[in-house]
Design a protein around this motif. Structure first.
Motif, PDB file in Angstrom:
ATOM      1  N   SER A  41     -20.049 -15.780  43.418  1.00 52.05           N
ATOM      2  CA  SER A  41     -19.668 -16.483  44.045  1.00 52.05           C
ATOM      3  C   SER A  41     -20.436 -18.104  44.061  1.00 52.05           C
ATOM      4  N   ALA A  42     -20.627 -19.457  44.705  1.00 49.38           N
ATOM      5  CA  ALA A  42     -21.260 -20.104  44.519  1.00 49.38           C
ATOM      6  C   ALA A  42     -22.619 -19.676  45.198  1.00 49.38           C
ATOM      7  N   GLU A  78     -19.491 -22.582  41.882  1.00 53.57           N
ATOM      8  CA  GLU A  78     -18.681 -21.655  41.109  1.00 53.57           C
ATOM      9  C   GLU A  78     -19.285 -21.462  39.373  1.00 53.57           C
ATOM     10  N   PHE A 140     -12.832 -17.943  43.015  1.00 53.33           N
ATOM     11  CA  PHE A 140     -12.733 -19.174  43.753  1.00 53.33           C
ATOM     12  C   PHE A 140     -11.616 -20.364  43.241  1.00 53.33           C
TER      13      PHE A 140
HETATM   14  N1  ASP Z   1     -17.553 -20.141  47.263  1.00 52.52           N
HETATM   15  C1  ASP Z   1     -16.396 -20.211  48.016  1.00 52.52           C
HETATM   16  C2  ASP Z   1     -17.092 -19.893  49.208  1.00 52.52           C
HETATM   17  O1  ASP Z   1     -18.043 -20.587  50.371  1.00 52.52           O
HETATM   18  C3  ASP Z   1     -15.809 -19.361  47.853  1.00 52.52           C
HETATM   19  C4  ASP Z   1     -16.185 -17.571  48.115  1.00 52.52           C
HETATM   20  O2  ASP Z   1     -17.543 -17.286  48.484  1.00 52.52           O
HETATM   21  O3  ASP Z   1     -15.659 -16.508  47.555  1.00 52.52           O
HETATM   22  O4  ASP Z   1     -15.826 -20.583  49.914  1.00 52.52           O
END
Ligand code: ASP
Ligand code: ADP
Ligand code: MG
Length: 423
Positions: A41-42, A78, A140
């Motif tokens: 993820s980010a 991401e 994502f």
């Molecule tokens: N970065 C995205 C979010 O904060 C996706 C994830 O974290 O899964 O929603």
């Protein structure tokens, strides 16, 4: 040798130090002989930061022109993560290559900010794995038929990881996060919450859809549809713990009912503060009313959750339902504009300070009196129930948001979830 997908959430990717730890953990799995696809993820807070910048420039508004740009923006977190993680993996002496969703490609429909994955072309990824590389794929995000970048909804990296695992028939998908598994309820709200060694797929699906954000609901749906072995575990254990120990840690999502499984009647409590209630008062009680109201809401692509219609009095009734808070203003505008005039009422009320608390358990199927036990526990705390909704394996209530933690704790106690399950 097995093909394994690892997913690392935002907190697990939250700093260069943590990314280095992720790289060391991945390297351990590769050195044990496995092929690894990693979906990060980010970095924590990044998606919120990016979406916050957009809000500074303009208030959120419906329509593809705006939502497309939100996805263009939100997906970049991401991209940073896959680049950094690949660099860290290379620094560990591995060969690693990163891809954005569109490069794989991960194809989705065009529903910006809540796109659904339609297909994944795994040829490039397979070729890289065969060449001995670790493949790092953005969570994502995906790409639609028009080449536009899309995102999968908040928490969507779980879904990216499970979908990649399904497409590639991976031996297992490991979701590494900031808690060491799935608990009877959010351990940040109830410190006595217990980790479940296993949880059935159906229970996980209900827990996720009732608001436990530990797994995004679509990831659980994918896991069920394609029978992807799925485990939730901690990324905060020392990276060098023995791989056999790590592989058994956390919570396994199971697909068969097993004698050995913890057979609690209620296995978890979920809660969600994301909804708002809309009530229309004094609508004529005649056929077609629910359709007139909810049909218009559905046509605007707004999802409705809990619905109640009161008993009628003098041919009039009250009709209430909940929607996502983000859709609340739009729903009220829509109803005031085009629906209420046809119903002959202008009385509409809303409440954005509600929450939904749910008890979930497959054991509820074969036990009676579970819902009444829930209502008793809430009444003993003086908590008023505004709406109720049930299914075979869950009961949800809508209550005032300010009682949420009290309700969750009371229910956790009432159903003995702080006690170890009987063997
Ligand atoms: N970065 C995205 C979010 O904060 C996706 C994830 O974290 O899964 O929603
Ligand atoms: P990630 O960034 O790794 O995707 P999330 O924040 O999306 O992590 O999800 C993990 C969080 O989910 C935990 O920190 C915890 O607060 C929350 N959570 C909610 N319900 C549960 C539950 N039943 N079991 C475990 N964690 C839960
Ligand atoms: Mg998450």
């Amino acid at each position: 040798m097995a093909l394994i997908v690892h997913k690392y959430g935002g907190t697990s990717m939250g700093s260069t130090e943590r990314i280095r730890n992720v790289a060391k953990r991945v390297a351990k799995w590769v050195r044990a002989g496995h092929q690894l696809v990693v979906v990060p993820s980010a970095m924590s807070g990044e998606t919120n930061r990016l979406l916050g910048l957009a809000k500074e420039l303009a208030p959120a508004k419906p329509g593809d022109a705006y939502l497309r740009e939100l996805d263009m923006l939100g997906s970049t977190g991401e991209q940073v993560s896959v680049g950094l993680l690949s660099i860290a993996l290379q620094a560990e002496g591995l060969e690693a290559v990163s891809y954005a969703g569109w490069q794989v490609p991960i194809r989705t429909n065009s529903a910006y900010t809540k796109a659904r994955i339609e297909s994944i072309d795994d040829r490039k990824v397979r070729a890289d794995l065969a060449a001995g590389k670790v493949v790092v794929i953005t969570g994502f995000q995906g790409v639609d038929d028009g080449g536009n970048i899309t995102t999968l909804g908040r928490g969507g990296s779980d879904t990216s990881a499970v979908a990649v695992a399904a497409a590639m028939k991976a031996a297992e998908c490991l979701i590494y996060t900031d808690v060491d598994g799935v608990y009877t309820t959010d351990p940040r709200v109830v410190p006595e919450a217990r980790r479940l060694a296993t949880v059935s797929f159906e229970e996980m699906l209900e827990m996720a859809s009732m608001g436990s954000k530990v797994l995004q609901i679509r990831s659980v749906e994918f896991a069920g549809k394609y029978k992807v072995p799925l485990r939730v575990l901690s990324s905060f254990t020392p990276w060098d713990i023995p791989i056999e120990e790590e592989a058994k840690s956390g919570t396994l999502i199971t697909f068969e009912e097993d004698e050995q499984m913890e057979q609690a009647v209620v296995s978890g409590i979920a809660f969600n503060r994301d909804e708002a209630k809309v009530s229309i008062l004094g609508v004529p009680d005649k056929p077609g009313i629910a359709y007139t109201i909810l049909g218009a809401v559905a046509d605007a692509n707004i999802e409705v959750d809990v619905i109640i219609q009161n008993l009628s009095k003098d041919g009039k009734t009250d009709f209430s339902f909940t929607v996502h808070r983000n859709d609340y203003a739009r729903t009220v505008d829509l109803l005031k504009g085009s629906v209420l005039p046809t119903l002959g009422t202008d009385r509409i009320e809303g409440d954005t300070r509600i929450c939904k608390v749910s008890i979930v358990g497959i054991g509820m199927r074969s036990h009676v009196g579970i819902a009444s036990k829930m209502f008793r526990a809430l009444s003993e705390e003086g908590i008023n129930i505004q709406m109720i909704s049930t299914s075979e394996i869950k009961t949800s209530v809508v209550i005032d948001e300010k009682y949420m933690e009290l309700a969750v704790r009371a229910l956790h106690r009432a159903f003995d979830l702080d006690q170890p399950a009987a063997a």
